[in-house]
Design an enzyme around this catalytic site. Structure first.
Site, short mmCIF file in Angstrom:
data_model
loop_
_atom_site.label_atom_id
_atom_site.label_comp_id
_atom_site.label_asym_id
_atom_site.label_seq_id
_atom_site.Cartn_x
_atom_site.Cartn_y
_atom_site.Cartn_z
CE LYS A 115 11.64 -46.42 -5.24
NZ LYS A 115 11.80 -45.49 -4.13
CE LYS A 200 16.83 -41.87 -10.62
NZ LYS A 200 15.82 -41.57 -9.60
CE LYS A 203 18.91 -42.75 -2.38
NZ LYS A 203 18.95 -41.35 -2.12
#
Ligand code: TRP
Length: 339
Positions: A115, A200, A203
């Site tokens: 991230k 993956k 959203k």
């Protein structure tokens, strides 16, 4: 003699729209689990502050997420459903556990490494919150003496870290915390992107065609499945193999969930079919499934006074439970009790 059930804790962040990845990996199991476990289902709103997002109405997302919990069959009479920020014990234990966590261990977290490198519209800087994120997660889990945490494979490392922190604390102060274990099922714990099936489904993906949201309308579902990446094997064959056929395997996992059929059974039924025919079946079954879920969702979402009642009851129960553990931790640390 009353035999208490094992404790189970799960949470989802209310950041934006939920995807079928959230449903298949996590929420699908919740209604069944609540029969065999004492379940805590939390909306991790504080976790969603770890990355700053533009144009997100957090309050709306929280109520949306709660409505999905209910639509997925979580029953407030059986389980405790609550919003993380309403139970201040989470942030209080978080601080304590910060002081029992190793900087170097947190640096190893795969999710953090991934991230921190994403620099897009949403994420401009890497916050300390993003780094600390797994410790808040550990606090969520340890406050309820949790035995099991149903998680996708990507969260397994965070559960291991939670155990390390608990073990370390226990080794100094005695057996205060239960050691949680991850509950991971064989299929469907990680749904992949439709166009990049090695990544993956997320959203926050910049490309919406990678993702099926639980509130997508039927036409976009059909289109997204139609465009999903498969492979160029000749002759085309439909079977499960994540390494060699990531696209087809992903679609098989989705189909298996929405039809409640084993992948092995489906592979036999689909044998000899063209990819295009297979995709039609996937989108057909997925649409039927999501349509029903959406109907139930809107029923709850339109009744805010009911949602508020659940939020209040859940927070009250969760505060009561978690305060016991927090008080014990404070006591062991030698803090002066506050009466
Ligand atoms: N980190 C989880 C996610 O993004 C959400 C979460 C927060 C969680 N606290 C938790 C999951 C505790 C399991 C247990 O999916």
């Amino acid at each position: 003699m009353i035999v208490s059930k094992p404790v189970l804790f799960s949470a989802v962040q209310p950041s934006g729209n939920l995807t079928i990845g959230n449903y298949i990996g996590t929420m699908r199991h919740w209604s069944i689990l609540q029969n065999n476990y004492d379940c805590f289902y939390c909306i991790a709103d504080l976790h969603s502050l770890t990355v700053q997002k533009k144009n997100i109405d957090l309050k709306k997302s929280i109520l949306d997420t709660l409505s999905f919990y209910l639509a997925c069959g979580v029953d407030p009479k059986k389980s405790i459903i609550f919003i993380q920020s309403h139970v201040y014990q989470h942030t209080q234990l978080n601080w304590v556990l910060n002081c029992f966590s190793q900087f170097s261990e947190l640096l190893r977290m795969t999710q953090f490494k991934a991230k921190r490198n994403i620099k897009n519209n949403y994420i401009k800087k890497t916050s300390v919150g993003l780094f600390n994120y797994p410790i808040l997660m550990a606090s969520d889990i340890l406050l309820y003496q949790t035995n099991f945490v149903p998680v996708g494979r990507d969260q397994k490392q965070h559960i291991e870290l939670t155990r390390d922190i608990a073990n370390y604390f226990n080794s100094i102060y005695g057996n205060i915390f239960e050691l949680p274990e991850p509950l991971i099922n064989q299929y469907g714990s990680k749904i992949m992107s439709l166009l990049e099936p090695n990544k993956k489904m997320s959203k926050s993906d910049n490309n919406q065609n990678n993702v099926i949201f639980l509130l997508d309308d039927m036409n976009s579902i059909i289109l997204k499945i139609k465009n999903a990446v498969t492979d160029s094997q000749i002759p085309a064959k439909i079977y499960y193999n994540k390494e060699q056929k990531p696209g087809i395997s992903n679609l098989l996992e989705i189909l298996s969930t929405v039809t409640n059929k084993e992948i092995s059974v489906l592979s036999k039924e689909l044998d000899g079919m063209l990819y295009s025919e297979f995709k039609n079946i996937v989108s057909d079954c997925l649409c039927k499934f999501l349509f029903k879920l959406q109907q139930s969702y809107y029923c709850y979402r339109n009744d805010e006074s009911y949602l508020n009642k659940i939020i209040l009851e859940g927070a009250t129960q969760a505060q009561l439970k978690s305060q016991k553990v927090l008080s014990e931790v404070y006591y062991k640390l030698g803090l002066v009790p506050f009466f």
